[in-house]
Design an enzyme around this catalytic site. Structure first.
Site, PDB file in Angstrom:
ATOM      1  CG  HIS A 186      58.548  43.079  50.872  1.00 33.51           C
ATOM      2  ND1 HIS A 186      59.216  43.333  49.705  1.00 33.51           N
ATOM      3  CD2 HIS A 186      59.422  43.269  51.862  1.00 33.51           C
ATOM      4  CE1 HIS A 186      60.466  43.647  50.006  1.00 33.51           C
ATOM      5  NE2 HIS A 186      60.615  43.616  51.303  1.00 33.51           N
ATOM      6  CD  GLU A 428      34.637  35.638  42.592  1.00 32.34           C
ATOM      7  OE1 GLU A 428      35.432  36.574  42.770  1.00 32.34           O
ATOM      8  OE2 GLU A 428      34.898  34.460  42.881  1.00 32.34           O
ATOM      9  CG  ASP A 452      37.300  38.113  39.915  1.00 36.09           C
ATOM     10  OD1 ASP A 452      38.058  38.477  38.990  1.00 36.09           O
ATOM     11  OD2 ASP A 452      37.664  37.334  40.811  1.00 36.09           O
ATOM     12  CB  CYS A 499      34.795  39.743  50.566  1.00 34.20           C
ATOM     13  SG  CYS A 499      34.529  38.636  49.187  1.00 34.20           S
TER      14      CYS A 499
HETATM   15  C1  PEP Z   1      36.795  39.583  44.316  1.00 36.91           C
HETATM   16  O1  PEP Z   1      36.857  39.113  43.170  1.00 36.91           O
HETATM   17  O2  PEP Z   1      36.199  40.641  44.593  1.00 36.91           O
HETATM   18  C2  PEP Z   1      37.468  38.895  45.438  1.00 36.91           C
HETATM   19  C3  PEP Z   1      37.314  39.297  46.677  1.00 36.91           C
HETATM   20  O3  PEP Z   1      38.264  37.841  45.129  1.00 36.91           O
HETATM   21  P1  PEP Z   1      39.773  37.983  44.551  1.00 36.91           P
HETATM   22  O4  PEP Z   1      40.144  39.429  44.618  1.00 36.91           O
HETATM   23  O5  PEP Z   1      40.611  37.111  45.410  1.00 36.91           O
HETATM   24  O6  PEP Z   1      39.598  37.464  43.167  1.00 36.91           O
HETATM   25 MG    MG Z   2      37.492  37.062  42.847  1.00 35.70          MG
END
Ligand code: PEP
Ligand code: MG
Length: 540
Positions: A186, A428, A452, A499
């Protein structure tokens, strides 16, 4: 001058006096034969004093920062928590002293939170220790009265507990140095959010630090220099000047629209996980929220959060962001994010197992509560619902069918919602990327989860440090998939964002613009850097 090394966990430097906070570990030995009635009264009186202290800290901190102040409310709740009080009382009834009962309960709860297979809940162990330390200090009759430093300082401590940090004005803290801790702890996360350096995990070398002195620290290399000589001081002053200029320079980009040299506006949004992050979103200059990881609501709860509880959270996010687009991802539980009350089976390959939309569609009552909460909240802002871990068209169609049914239900119940809310999916998995031409016909947008997508495409476990060097967002296979997904999205006139963490990888931004990515969603501290990279891109 003394040079020691730890792990750098936030790429900045600092040169300031140190402020040492001692984190005393009070130990209480088990002794029996105490009068339970007397000890219970003693416990109640110490608990009351601790609650009063926390209330004062809450009120003081509230004036500076509402989000930080919440920590003290959480600590008050912990102290009054049924399980906590019950455990203390049970030990007292066995004739142990009240202070031992508090000590032992704190240890037990800390071990419990640390044993969970979930980083967010592991962090709760810090709060437990923090609360226990406060109680044990009061038992010992010691006041919490070390004089606060004036001006800027580098905070040095074995470990940093939430209530240690929020006592100070953030603007006073130039950096952190700790004996323990990790890159993802943290304190490191806070340092990166505040754009200040942190060096963690000095280990035994921590003992070489005195209580007072000047420190030069480098959060990139992990270097900690005690009482630097003139030569080193000059080097650090020069680095600080560059750093300040960089921060000032980046500030100019914060509120600019990220328009590429070819005239395309790329939305720069942020990834968040809770209501606590809303202030950061506002300060970051982001165009909206590109990924709200709703599973954090489930991870922080002891039972399934109800539709009403979720509705209030989503409504607050949407209202506070005043018409900016907010993409809320539906439950992504499973794999590395486990929650006890879901009673998920133990799996040999959890990343390939029962997770995210797979759970939602098999347990529609859970999915329905979340979707109803989301759709009801859509009346309060600009909502986009996003479903993770899609591998097949039928998952998209089933999710959409549920949304349609819920909208019809709400209409009959006269509950308002936004009929035009956006519906999108995360791309993903390699399967979703390969059939993205088909999927694009059924959704309003794609958001590429490169974390992912990279794990599944290169077959490299994202949580396994042994294969970390193989985890590469710029692998040719990933780049080709990103292009394929973007092309398929644009053929159907839908927009496509990224993302995953690679959205803020500056070396990839030119490529993302070249293939036509429309949105990049990054952590709040990275918004200005990404905007600058877009505006100055060669390929845009
Ligand atoms: C990803 O898999 O790129 C993603 C944004 O989701 P998370 O990191 O929460 O699995
Ligand atoms: Mg993901």
């Amino acid at each position: 001058m003394k040079i020691i090394n730890g792990i750098g966990a936030s790429d900045y430097v600092a040169l300031e006096k140190m402020y040492f906070i001692e984190t005393v570990d009070y130990e209480v030995l088990p002794k029996e034969g105490f009068d339970p009635k007397v000890e219970l009264d003693h416990f109640k009186s110490v608990q009351k004093q601790a609650l009063d202290e926390l209330e004062i800290l809450y009120q003081q901190t509230l004036k500076k920062n509402k989000t930080s102040a919440e920590i003290f409310k959480v600590h008050q709740m912990m102290l009054e928590d049924y399980d906590y009080v019950e455990s203390v009382e049970a030990l007292i009834l066995k004739t142990y002293s009240a202070s031992y009962a508090v000590y032992e309960t704190g240890k037990k709860l800390k071990a419990f939170f640390e044993s969970l297979d979930n980083e967010i809940l592991n962090e709760r162990a810090f709060d437990v220790v923090d609360v226990s330390r406060r109680m044990l200090r009061i038992f010992k009759g010691i006041k919490d009265n070390k004089e606060l430093p004036k001006g800027k300082f580098i905070l040095v401590s074995e470990d940093l507990y939430p209530s240690d940090i929020v006592k100070f004005e953030y603007s006073q803290i130039a950096g952190f140095v700790t004996k323990y801790g990790s890159r993802n702890g943290h304190a490191a996360i806070l340092a990166r959010t505040l754009n200040i350096p942190i060096v963690v995990n000095l280990g035994d070398k921590f003992e070489l630090l005195p209580e007072e002195g000047i420190l030069a620290i480098n959060g990139l290399t992990g270097e900690v220099i005690l009482n630097p000589n003139n030569y080193v001081t000059d080097i650090y002053k020069e680095k600080l000047k560059e750093q300040e200029e960089q921060v000032k320079m980046l500030l100019k980009y914060k509120d600019l629209k990220a328009i590429s040299p070819k005239g395309k506006h790329i939305e720069v949004a942020v990834n968040i996980g809770s209501l606590n992050d809303l202030e950061l979103v506002k300060k970051s200059g982001a165009d909206g929220v590109g990924l709200f990881r709703s599973e954090f609501i489930y991870l922080e709860s002891k039972k399934y959060p109800t539709e009403e509880e979720q509705f209030l959270i989503y409504k607050e996010v949407l209202s506070k962001l005043e018409g900016k687009k907010v993409i809320i991802r539906t439950l992504d539980i499973g794999a590395d994010k486990k929650v006890d009350y879901f009673n998920l089976p133990k799996e040999d390959n959890p990343a390939l197992g029962f997770r995210a939309v797979r759970i939602c569609l098999k347990r529609p009552e859970i999915f329905k509560a979340q979707l109803r909460a989301l759709i009801r909240a859509s009346a309060y802002g600009k909502l986009a619902i996003m479903v993770p871990m899609i591998t097949d068209l039928c998952q998209v169609l089933e999710s959409k069918k549920m949304i349609k049914e819920i909208m019809e239900e709400l209409k009959k119940e006269n509950i308002p919602y936004d009929e035009n809310l956006f519906f999108g999916i995360m791309i993903e998995t390699p399967a979703a990327a390969i059939i993205s031409d088909v999927l694009a016909k059924h959704v309003d947008f794609f958001s590429i989860g490169t974390n992912d997508l990279t794990q599944y495409t290169i077959a490299v476990d994202r949580t396994n440090a042994e294969v970390e060097e193989l985890f590469d967002y710029s692998h040719e296979a990933i780049k080709r998939l990103v292009k394929l997904i973007a092309d398929n999205a644009h053929k159907e006139n839908i927009w496509v964002g990224i993302c995953g963490e690679s959205a803020s990888e500056l070396s990839l931004i030119d490529y993302y613009l070249e293939v036509g990515i429309d949105e990049l969603s990054v952590s709040p501290g990275k918004v200005s850097k990404v905007k600058k990279a877009i505006i100055e891109s060669k390929n845009g």
